[in-house]
Write an enzyme that holds these catalytic residues in place. Structure first.
Site, mmCIF file in Angstrom:
data_model
loop_
_atom_site.group_PDB
_atom_site.id
_atom_site.type_symbol
_atom_site.label_atom_id
_atom_site.label_comp_id
_atom_site.label_asym_id
_atom_site.label_seq_id
_atom_site.Cartn_x
_atom_site.Cartn_y
_atom_site.Cartn_z
ATOM 1 N N CYS A 41 6.901 9.732 0.932
ATOM 2 C CA CYS A 41 5.515 11.812 0.674
ATOM 3 C C CYS A 41 5.890 12.208 0.044
ATOM 4 C CB CYS A 41 5.540 11.878 2.372
ATOM 5 S SG CYS A 41 4.417 12.989 2.653
ATOM 6 N N ARG B 68 0.894 -1.237 0.159
ATOM 7 C CA ARG B 68 -0.710 0.282 0.090
ATOM 8 C C ARG B 68 1.477 1.087 -0.258
ATOM 9 N NH1 ARG B 68 -0.672 4.807 2.425
ATOM 10 N NH2 ARG B 68 -0.648 3.643 4.648
#
Lengths: 307, 307
Positions: free
Chosen positions: B238, B13
């Site tokens: 990120c 994920r």
């Protein structure tokens, strides 16, 4: 836990010694001169070793006499033998960092000496330095494990510390030469060394070979270690652990401590400026993270879409 | 400190969602099937989010229904909203991992919701899952700092944990989304959360953005955290912290704990075998260290010269 730690920058020695290409003497001197005003307790500038053993540091005397000494910074040289002592003293080196291995097979491979032979030699080397105003440290390689033998018993390392102290050594550095240490082990050995030998200045020399460098530094700090070796950019490594990361990265270590509210004395912003130039100097990418990501203080603009 | 920790593998994920190239569904399923027998407590297999928001995970249902479920492993999906709950339940997902941000600017940027709005939404989402035999976790992003706002007050995070618990959330994950946390901060916030909410299953989700990933994991472990997210190879990152390292690397984390004598349940040797294939799967080098250096148990032959 102390609110202050002391950083020894070792890239000029432990980093440059294994670079593929010789770093020009002037570039070494310029780097040390850039680092000197940044707040390090010590800078390990070179090694007075055989130019045949470490060709990259054949210019030890030129480097040690060519740098601009910053008051308050101790300039250190790694010293393998008596000849190294004489050469280092002739250059006015502030600290002699003798080197030995806790494990005999690594000692033989690296220095052609067992631990006992190194300790005997230290006696003569200390005598040679007598009367000179130098601090004498001993770096104990493979203190947390040997790439040939595996486990190195903590009791053996502690005994070496005691014997070094008895021979006039004033400080010891426990070296995780090939990055085998884990935080629990670091905490345990350092706590014991600090408790048994409170008068011996203890330094931790860590490698990030298996990603545990900062975890080990934190573990050491938590049990009272106040002195740390580190290399700009995370330069360095070990010829016996090819493919691995190098020393704990100075700017990442300083960043971690400063974020924790632990004073390092080092000007991180200026250090990052010097670190940014390192890949150009050595001709390859280096492992340091903070120079790539920015510090934890870095702020990003909000994405346009949400204003 | 426990002698046992539980690892949640999140690469399928948190790793795959930001890969430049779509990882084919069959490759995702094959990787999860390779990981399933290795001893993880949980595997976060996908996210039931909008395919427009995260095209890389548009195949969430195919992945969740295509994998071979290993008894004893909980298969988790990240869930941003009510529709996600319905889709995940339809696939028999074991654990729903709701996501929110502790900081409003990150919440708005990432989810178009403030923390308050997310918590209100959670109430409806929990209600939807009522009667299904699923564990409900909430991941709290930016719990240790926000890349837009900077500091996120610990009291705010702790209050979110309390409010999540009041809404029926059974576990919370404190996420260092952009790698801003330091070990002292991790120890402090986790100790407080564990002490105030002893019935809430607490997980740490760490990034290695500034090299502190394993140091933060060790710090969390030392104050009693027993559950850790990690991503194979250190995949992930990120979008708001470009150029940075990704999640804490699973094999490096497992290696550290096992070296410390802390049981992870994970078969490290087999995990390293899977990790070795990862660069081929994603088409680029990954940050994991142990796969490059070998474990601390690795022994090298003595150099020829000294026999």
């Amino acid at each position: 836990m102390s609110a202050r730690v002391f950083i020894n920058e070792v890239a000029p020695r432990d980093g440059f010694q294994i670079e593929r290409d010789f770093v020009p003497t002037a570039a070494k001197i310029a780097l040390i001169d850039d680092l000197s005003p940044l707040g390090f307790a010590k800078i390990e500038a070179t090694s007075f070793t055989s130019p045949k053993a470490i060709p990259n540091l054949a210019d030890a005397a030129e480097v040690m006499t060519g740098i601009q000494r910053q008051p308050g910074v101790d300039y250190v040289a790694l010293i393998p033998n008596e000849k190294g002592v004489e050469r280092a003293l002739a250059c006015g080196t502030d600290e002699l960092n003798f080197v030995m291995s806790a494990s005999d097979s690594h000692g033989r491979a690296n220095l052609r000496m067992t631990a006992n032979q190194s300790l005997e030699r230290f006696e003569h080397m200390v005598a040679l330095a007598d009367g000179h105003n130098v601090f004498i440290n001993a770096s104990i390689s493979t203190a947390f494990g040997c790439p040939f033998e595996g486990e190195v018993r903590p009791e053996r390392v502690l005994e070496i510390v005691a014997r070094a102290q008895a021979r006039g050594i004033q400080g010891v550095t426990l070296c995780d030469t090939t990055g085998m240490a884990n935080p629990r082990q670091v905490a345990s050995l350092c706590a014991e060394a600090l408790s048994r030998y409170p008068d011996m200045a203890l330094t931790l020399h860590l490698h990030n070979t298996r990603g545990m460098g900062l975890a080990n530094a934190f573990a050491g700090y938590e049990v009272g270690v106040m002195r740390f070796d580190a290399a700009l950019g995370g330069l360095g490594g070990c010829p016996f652990a090819p493919g691995a990361s190098g020393n704990v990265c100075t700017e990442d270590l300083v960043h971690m401590f400063e974020q924790m509210g632990v004073h390092t004395g080092v000007d991180l912003e200026r250090l990052l400026g010097v670190a940014e130039q390192l890949p150009t100097l050595v001709g390859h990418d280096v492992p340091g993270q903070v120079v790539k990501a920015g510090t934890s203080q870095r702020r990003y603009p909000l994405p346009d879409a949400i204003g």
